[in-house]
Design an enzyme around this catalytic site. Structure first.
Site, PDB file in Angstrom:
ATOM      1  CG  HIS A   1      -4.440   2.437   2.191  1.00 17.36           C
ATOM      2  ND1 HIS A   1      -3.968   3.256   3.183  1.00 17.36           N
ATOM      3  CD2 HIS A   1      -3.559   2.586   1.167  1.00 17.36           C
ATOM      4  CE1 HIS A   1      -2.867   3.847   2.789  1.00 17.36           C
ATOM      5  NE2 HIS A   1      -2.583   3.466   1.578  1.00 17.36           N
TER       6      HIS A   1
ATOM      7  CG  HIS B   1      -2.570   6.938  -2.388  1.00 14.26           C
ATOM      8  ND1 HIS B   1      -3.405   6.931  -1.304  1.00 14.26           N
ATOM      9  CD2 HIS B   1      -1.685   5.932  -2.185  1.00 14.26           C
ATOM     10  CE1 HIS B   1      -3.044   5.959  -0.466  1.00 14.26           C
ATOM     11  NE2 HIS B   1      -2.004   5.344  -0.983  1.00 14.26           N
TER      12      HIS B   1
ATOM     13  CG  HIS C   1       2.782  -2.039  -0.873  1.00 17.99           C
ATOM     14  ND1 HIS C   1       2.682  -1.564   0.404  1.00 17.99           N
ATOM     15  CD2 HIS C   1       2.054  -1.171  -1.621  1.00 17.99           C
ATOM     16  CE1 HIS C   1       1.928  -0.473   0.433  1.00 17.99           C
ATOM     17  NE2 HIS C   1       1.541  -0.198  -0.794  1.00 17.99           N
TER      18      HIS C   1
ATOM     19  CD  GLU D   1       0.932   3.356   1.632  1.00 17.81           C
ATOM     20  OE1 GLU D   1       0.567   3.979   0.632  1.00 17.81           O
ATOM     21  OE2 GLU D   1       0.529   2.192   1.879  1.00 17.81           O
TER      22      GLU D   1
END
Lengths: 161, 278
Positions: free
Chosen positions: B12, B59, B192, B239
């Protein structure tokens, strides 16, 4: 090792005394009294991440960062609201003052210094909302932090493919 | 009893929301990413799940650092997206399934996962964008229950704990007194890192090994500590815990419907998997 342990205990006692001095809630005091057995258990209170070697170029947003950065992150969290973003843009200094940023945090905001803001306790997700105000995307932020141009940073990402 | 029809996992990234709004699906940069979803949508059209359980991480839309639950479960009739501060369009609300929410809550606490319950819950891009990718219609045609795992503030729950949590979620779904077909979705990763001098870090070898483990060795990533996962996948790559929990919810041999891996989308190595219950 013993010296390290002693420093840890001293730091924790100092922290506990500070919490008492600034008026900790009765619940906090009860917890402190119940959870910390006399003498030996202090070392278990150490943040777990510090048991591992640091990862270069990486700050884990742990309890110590969360405490240090609370005011800064709270201000950035407010940027979810368009009205708050506008208020910040109208008068950055007044807005930072309203949220009680310390000098290091305020300097980081003034200088658009992402690495400085991370050092000052900023969390990547909240700082990204500040970047949104500046119209910067994640490649811009990546380039700023790594000292590259945006094109160089994009090329670096692509090279992993 | 309810039946789990399979699991979907995807990355996402807020920028995907911007690309959808601008209709960039066929743009050269985005096409390799969006095309991955075509076979998955075909499978969804055929399988027709009635409800989705979505494991994701907030987030800084619903939760701030004033209260940061490690595991939380939505129990709202409807979930609203809202301004996230980084300029992506706000998507339509998604219907909830309150009966399934409370069944999950009761069963998870029976299993000693002392989750936080949320009768109001804003859902951010990590929930809304995957639904939009799987069901491009607006609003999402099926109801969904959000289950959030903290990846904002360390300490994070360990990979092993997330796996056990996923197992409990799966058992709870299968014990739900309903004839509904459920799909489990995990969103996040893959490798990432947004912050620090190591920003832009990606680890293709690890990602591919992890995706392979989803099929052949679901608990493989539980051998790593959170610290090791950050080192191998980046501060946000962690994540992948959502994928791990989703896979644990749908155990045993699964049939691969489709998978896709593409570098980069924004700063992220994007992954997609659709695995069906056999």
């Amino acid at each position: 090792m013993m010296k390290h342990l002693f420093i840890e205990i001293k730091a924790l006692v100092r922290m506990w005394l500070f919490e008492c001095a600034v008026g900790a809630s009765p619940a906090m005091l009860t917890n402190a009294a119940n959870d910390i057995a006399p003498g030996t258990t202090f070392i278990q209170q150490e943040p777990r991440v510090s048991e591992y070697p640091p990862i270069p170029g990486t700050t884990l947003f742990d309890g110590s960062q969360a405490r240090k950065g609370y005011a800064l992150n709270k201000m950035c969290f407010s940027f979810n609201s368009a009205a708050c973003r506008e208020e910040f843009v109208r008068d950055e200094e007044a807005y930072m003052h309203k949220y009680g940023l310390n000098e290091e945090q305020a300097a980081g905001i003034r200088g658009r210094d992402v690495l400085g803001l991370i050092r000052a306790g900023g969390n990547a997700y909240y700082l990204a909302k500040f970047a949104g105000i500046l119209g910067l995307n994640m490649q811009d932020i990546g380039a700023l932090q790594t000292g590259m141009t945006v094109d160089e940073f994009k090329a670096k990402l692509k090279a992993y493919a | 009893m309810a039946k789990i029809v399979g699991m979907l996992t995807t990355s996402h990234v807020p920028a995907i929301g911007g690309a959808i709004a601008k209709n960039l699906q066929q743009d050269a940069y985005w096409k390799p990413f969006f095309d991955g979803f075509i076979p998955v949508r075909k499978w969804l059209d055929e399988t027709k799940p009635d409800v989705a359980v979505v494991l994701y991480n907030d987030h800084g839309l619903n939760f701030f650092l004033d209260k940061m639950p490690t595991f939380s479960v939505g129990a709202a009739p409807e979930y609203h997206n809202a301004d996230e501060g980084w300029g992506i369009p706000t998507l339509a609300p998604t219907r909830g399934d309150v009966d399934l929410s409370w069944h999950l809550i009761n069963k998870l606490i029976d299993r000693e996962f002392d989750i936080t319950t949320c009768q109001e819950m804003l859902v951010d891009h990590a929930f809304t964008i995957p639904l939009k990718l799987f069901w491009p219609q607006s609003p999402c045609p099926i109801p969904a229950v959000p289950v959030c795992i903290n990846t904002v503030q360390f300490p994070l729950p360990s990979a092993r704990r997330c796996y056990a949590f996923g197992q409990a979620v799966g058992d709870a779904i299968r014990s739900w007194d309903s004839n509904k077909k459920v799909v489990v979705i995990g969103t996040g990763g893959l490798s990432h890192q947004l912050d620090g001098e190591r920003a832009g870090f990606i680890n293709k070898d690890f990602d591919l090994k992890f995706m392979d483990s989803m099929i052949h060795d679901p608990a493989w990533a539980t051998q790593f500590s959170i610290h090791e996962l950050v080192e191998k996948t980046g501060t946000q790559g962690v994540e992948l815990l959502m994928w791990l929990a989703a896979r644990a919810a749908v155990p045993g041999t699964l049939k691969k419907i489709h998978s896709n891996y593409h570098i980069p989308i924004s700063n992220t190595a994007s992954g997609l998997m659709a695995l069906a219950t056999v």
